[in-house]
Design a protein around this motif. Structure first.
Motif, short mmCIF file in Angstrom:
data_model
loop_
_atom_site.label_atom_id
_atom_site.label_comp_id
_atom_site.label_asym_id
_atom_site.label_seq_id
_atom_site.Cartn_x
_atom_site.Cartn_y
_atom_site.Cartn_z
N PRO A 175 -16.70 53.10 -18.77
CA PRO A 175 -15.82 53.47 -17.65
C PRO A 175 -16.56 53.84 -16.37
O PRO A 175 -16.11 53.50 -15.27
N MET A 176 -17.71 54.50 -16.50
CA MET A 176 -18.45 54.88 -15.29
C MET A 176 -19.02 53.64 -14.59
O MET A 176 -19.05 53.59 -13.35
N VAL A 177 -19.48 52.66 -15.34
CA VAL A 177 -19.95 51.42 -14.72
C VAL A 177 -18.82 50.75 -13.95
O VAL A 177 -18.98 50.30 -12.81
N ARG A 178 -17.65 50.70 -14.56
CA ARG A 178 -16.51 50.06 -13.90
C ARG A 178 -16.08 50.84 -12.65
O ARG A 178 -15.77 50.25 -11.61
N HIS A 179 -16.08 52.17 -12.74
CA HIS A 179 -15.72 52.99 -11.58
C HIS A 179 -16.71 52.77 -10.44
O HIS A 179 -16.31 52.65 -9.27
N ALA A 180 -18.00 52.73 -10.76
CA ALA A 180 -19.02 52.54 -9.73
C ALA A 180 -18.88 51.18 -9.07
O ALA A 180 -18.99 51.05 -7.83
N LEU A 181 -18.64 50.14 -9.85
CA LEU A 181 -18.43 48.80 -9.29
C LEU A 181 -17.22 48.79 -8.37
O LEU A 181 -17.26 48.22 -7.26
N ASP A 182 -16.13 49.41 -8.80
CA ASP A 182 -14.92 49.45 -7.97
C ASP A 182 -15.17 50.18 -6.66
O ASP A 182 -14.74 49.72 -5.58
N ARG A 183 -15.87 51.31 -6.73
CA ARG A 183 -16.13 52.08 -5.51
C ARG A 183 -17.08 51.35 -4.57
O ARG A 183 -17.00 51.51 -3.35
N ALA A 184 -17.98 50.56 -5.14
CA ALA A 184 -18.92 49.80 -4.32
C ALA A 184 -18.29 48.52 -3.77
O ALA A 184 -18.82 47.92 -2.84
N GLY A 185 -17.19 48.12 -4.36
CA GLY A 185 -16.55 46.88 -3.92
C GLY A 185 -17.32 45.64 -4.31
O GLY A 185 -17.29 44.63 -3.60
N VAL A 186 -18.00 45.71 -5.44
CA VAL A 186 -18.77 44.55 -5.92
C VAL A 186 -18.37 44.29 -7.37
O VAL A 186 -17.73 45.10 -8.03
N GLY A 187 -18.77 43.11 -7.86
CA GLY A 187 -18.52 42.75 -9.25
C GLY A 187 -19.83 42.56 -9.99
O GLY A 187 -20.93 42.61 -9.40
N PHE A 188 -19.74 42.31 -11.28
CA PHE A 188 -20.96 42.09 -12.07
C PHE A 188 -21.78 40.93 -11.53
O PHE A 188 -23.02 40.95 -11.59
N ALA A 189 -21.12 39.93 -10.99
CA ALA A 189 -21.84 38.75 -10.49
C ALA A 189 -22.72 39.09 -9.28
O ALA A 189 -23.63 38.32 -8.94
N ASP A 190 -22.45 40.22 -8.64
CA ASP A 190 -23.23 40.61 -7.45
C ASP A 190 -24.48 41.42 -7.81
O ASP A 190 -25.31 41.67 -6.94
N ILE A 191 -24.61 41.83 -9.06
CA ILE A 191 -25.73 42.68 -9.46
C ILE A 191 -26.99 41.83 -9.65
O ILE A 191 -26.98 40.83 -10.36
N ASP A 192 -28.07 42.25 -9.00
CA ASP A 192 -29.34 41.51 -9.06
C ASP A 192 -30.34 42.12 -10.03
O ASP A 192 -31.30 41.45 -10.44
N ALA A 193 -30.18 43.39 -10.37
CA ALA A 193 -31.12 44.05 -11.28
C ALA A 193 -30.46 45.30 -11.86
O ALA A 193 -29.55 45.87 -11.25
N ILE A 194 -30.96 45.69 -13.02
CA ILE A 194 -30.50 46.91 -13.67
C ILE A 194 -31.67 47.87 -13.77
O ILE A 194 -32.79 47.48 -14.14
N ALA A 195 -31.43 49.14 -13.42
CA ALA A 195 -32.43 50.19 -13.64
C ALA A 195 -31.80 51.24 -14.55
O ALA A 195 -30.64 51.62 -14.35
N ALA A 196 -32.54 51.70 -15.54
CA ALA A 196 -32.03 52.70 -16.46
C ALA A 196 -33.12 53.71 -16.75
O ALA A 196 -34.30 53.35 -16.88
N THR A 197 -32.73 54.97 -16.86
CA THR A 197 -33.69 56.00 -17.26
C THR A 197 -34.19 55.71 -18.67
O THR A 197 -33.41 55.56 -19.60
N ALA A 198 -35.52 55.62 -18.81
CA ALA A 198 -36.13 55.40 -20.12
C ALA A 198 -36.85 56.65 -20.61
O ALA A 198 -37.41 56.66 -21.69
#
Length: 345
Positions: A57-80
């Motif tokens: 749900p948080m990923v979907r909320h962030a995408l909605d607030r940014a006005g972008v979709g999954f197809a617009d994402i160029d990279a993923i960063a995650a805390t390791a």
């Protein structure tokens, strides 16, 4: 202009942020803090389960607030790392899944590098050299920074025991204040006298390590004072005096590090950077010393996904190789580079 989605799950916040070229497009945050409050601290398994429920749900909320979709994402960063082992694993696994599904690179990043990078979202690029004072529930460090994406991070000093945020939580418990302790003590201290009780300034004697911290003794000093006191506790005065001792110690050492290393920019970040007295005293001392103080907005000081997206964006733009999908979580990772495991490649 790469668009980076950042995921943060090192403790009890499930944070997702989307950043492009140093601009925060959108973010979302869920917290399980209320579930931990009755235990007086974070319970790792409760935090991990909360992340599992909240991450999508948080990923979907962030995408909605940014006005972008999954197809617009160029990279993923995650805390390791670092963080609670099971909590970190949830976010890193989610990051791997999104990276694999979308066919984009994954960057497993260090949580503290994210705290340092988040200020660019408020104040633009960092200078070539700066000192960072990172103060949070689990970390208190003075760092010498160059290029966050490329250069190694030099530790000038770290805490020998309790981190500043941990000391806030423990003292709050002594005073009967709610968890988390930082905001509770900050609020109580507004009605107290910071000079009422002469609590010690730990590791500030002439022979002490100049940039190292220790807050266990300060917490014990508060406990001993409350044990000896007769009658109702003056909670506001104790909170204000404790907060003053901690803020004095943090800012004194940070300004000294800037002066000793001929650096004119101090970066104050981490959850404790949201504390009103720490911010005010840092501003006062930096102004007097001719040092530029950079502090993110309070909502960006605590753990969030925007900070992870911010460091991810720096790594992508610098051309840093992505992490392998076999990357494992490192709950006790020391900050040497912004990416986890760089030294092992």
């Amino acid at each position: 202009m790469p668009v980076v989605l950042g995921i943060e799950t090192s403790c009890d916040e499930t944070g997702v942020g989307i950043v492009a070229d140093g601009v925060l497009l959108g973010d979302a945050l869920a917290t399980s803090m209320d579930e931990h409050a009755r235990f007086g601290g974070v319970v790792p398994e409760i935090a991990a389960r909360a992340h599992l429920h909240a991450i999508t749900p948080m990923v979907r909320h962030a995408l909605d607030r940014a006005g972008v979709g999954f197809a617009d994402i160029d990279a993923i960063a995650a805390t390791a790392g670092p963080g609670l082992a099971t909590a970190v694993q949830v976010g890193l696994a989610a990051g791997k899944a999104f990276a694999l599904t979308l066919g984009v690179p994954l960057y497993g990043v260090h949580h503290l590098a994210g705290h340092a990078a988040v200020d660019i979202l408020d104040h633009g690029p960092l200078p070539e050299r700066s000192i960072a004072l990172i103060v949070s529930g689990g970390h208190t460090s003075l760092l010498l920074l160059g290029d966050l994406a490329r250069d190694p991070v030099i530790h000038l000093g770290d805490t020998a025991d309790d981190a500043a945020g941990e000391a806030f939580d423990k003292v709050a418990r002594l005073l009967g204040l709610p968890y988390p302790g930082g905001p509770a003590i900050d609020a109580a201290a507004r009605h107290g006298d910071p000079a009422a009780i002469a609590f010690p300034r730990p590791m500030t004697a002439p022979g002490d390590p100049p940039y190292r911290f220790s807050f266990s003794g300060l917490k014990t000093a508060v406990a001993r004072w409350t044990e000896r006191h007769c009658g109702p506790l003056p909670v506001a005065d104790i909170a204000a005096s404790f907060q003053e001792a901690l803020a004095d110690t943090l800012t004194r050492k940070a300004v000294a590090a800037c002066r000793d290393h001929h650096i004119d920019t101090l970066l104050l970040v981490g959850g404790v950077a949201a504390n009103s007295r720490v911010r005010a005293l840092a501003e006062q001392r930096c102004t007097a010393a001719g040092i530029t103080l950079r502090v993110p907005a309070p909502r960006l000081c605590t753990d969030n996904g925007a900070m992870i997206a911010a460091i991810g964006g720096l790594l992508v733009r610098a051309g840093i190789p992505p992490s392998p999908l076999t990357l494992g979580a490192d709950p006790s990772a020391r900050l040497t580079y912004a990416t986890i495991g760089k030294g092992l490649r």
